[in-house]
Write a protein that holds these residues in place. Structure first.
Motif: not given
Ligand code: ADP
Ligand code: UDP
Length: 234
Positions: A149-153
């Protein structure tokens, strides 16, 4: 700061230890590879130019609040970075169709996309970095859901910021690859951001100012990288 032993030599860069266990020196080579290293060559002064271009972009992203491994530009070919544990997933964002997407979907290079396409690839040279999805990442424990999720954000933020950044320089950001790492329990942006890892087309002319000049023997590679450096240095 002392340069220590070489800990890794890759296709485009070398990593050295420093006297600080939390930091590495990232050395940029002139070597270029494409098509999973089936094509090899060198591009004069590429390392110097990519080190400078990556520095400019990391400084810009840091100024916009994105966490990166960048610490300091040391000299022509060396950058001081935070040592991370690399997440074995490469992230690609595409704003316009090019490269492997055209081969995958049978569409023309330059086809407009009605929204950016987000891709994950398994960072495995021996397999040719295959396209994977979140289930593969979770099932192989390559990253946690929270990390994904962090990587996508972060990747969407980087895309929004870099598109505007390059458009100001009259360059269209067609696609790019990012690598992330774990540092003190947090996900941060690592590796490099340069014409080796981004496709950049000049607005108006469509002139390619990136590694496609090497991949497809288009000539004037050094000039193209130099042009990107000149523009990002403004
Ligand atoms: P490759 O390994 O694909 O041949 P390079 O020649 O660019 O690629 O080598 C650089 C290597 O360093 C890559 O494997 C990359 O994942 C890794 N790396 C990048 N930044 C860091 C960092 N801050 N800490 C540890 N490893 C890193
Ligand atoms: N890319 C990269 N390293 C890789 C694979 C891709 O930097 O190992 C970058 C590439 O330069 C382009 C984008 O990611 O900007 C999308 O690459 P694509 O999958 O089209 O790669 P190709 O098969 O054309 O090399």
């Amino acid at each position: 700061m002392e340069k220590g032993e070489k800990i890794y030599e890759g296709k485009a860069k070398i990593l050295y230890k420093t006297d600080n266990p939390d930091q590495l020196i990232q050395y940029f080579k002139d070597d270029a590879t494409a098509f999973n290293a089936a094509k090899k060559g060198t591009v004069a002064e590429k390392g110097v130019m990519n080190n400078k271009i990556s520095t400019k972009i990391f400084e810009f992203l840091e100024s916009q609040g994105l966490p990166t491994h960048f610490v300091e530009h040391l000299n022509d070919r060396e950058m001081l970075v935070k040592k991370v544990e690399i997440v074995l997933v490469e992230v690609i964002i595409r704003n316009r169709a090019a490269g492997s997407l055209c081969r995958l979907l049978g569409i023309e290079e330059g086809t407009k996309l009605s929204q950016p396409i987000f891709e994950f690839c398994y960072k495995r040279d021996d397999l040719g970095d295959p396209l994977i999805n979140e289930d593969h990442i979770l099932a192989l424990s390559l990253a946690t859901q929270e990390e994904i999720d962090t990587i996508k954000k972060y990747t969407h933020q980087v895309n929004d910021l870099m598109r505007k950044f390059f458009l100001n320089l009259n360059l269209e950001l067609i696609d790019f690859k990012l690598e992330f790492g774990r540092h003190k329990g947090k996900i941060i942006l690592a590796d490099e951001i340069s014409p080796d890892t981004c496709r950049l087309w000049e607005v108006g002319t469509g002139n390619k100012l990136d590694k496609d000049r090497f991949r497809h023997d288009l000539g004037n590679i050094e000039e193209a990288y130099q042009e990107v450096l000149t523009r990002v240095s403004k």
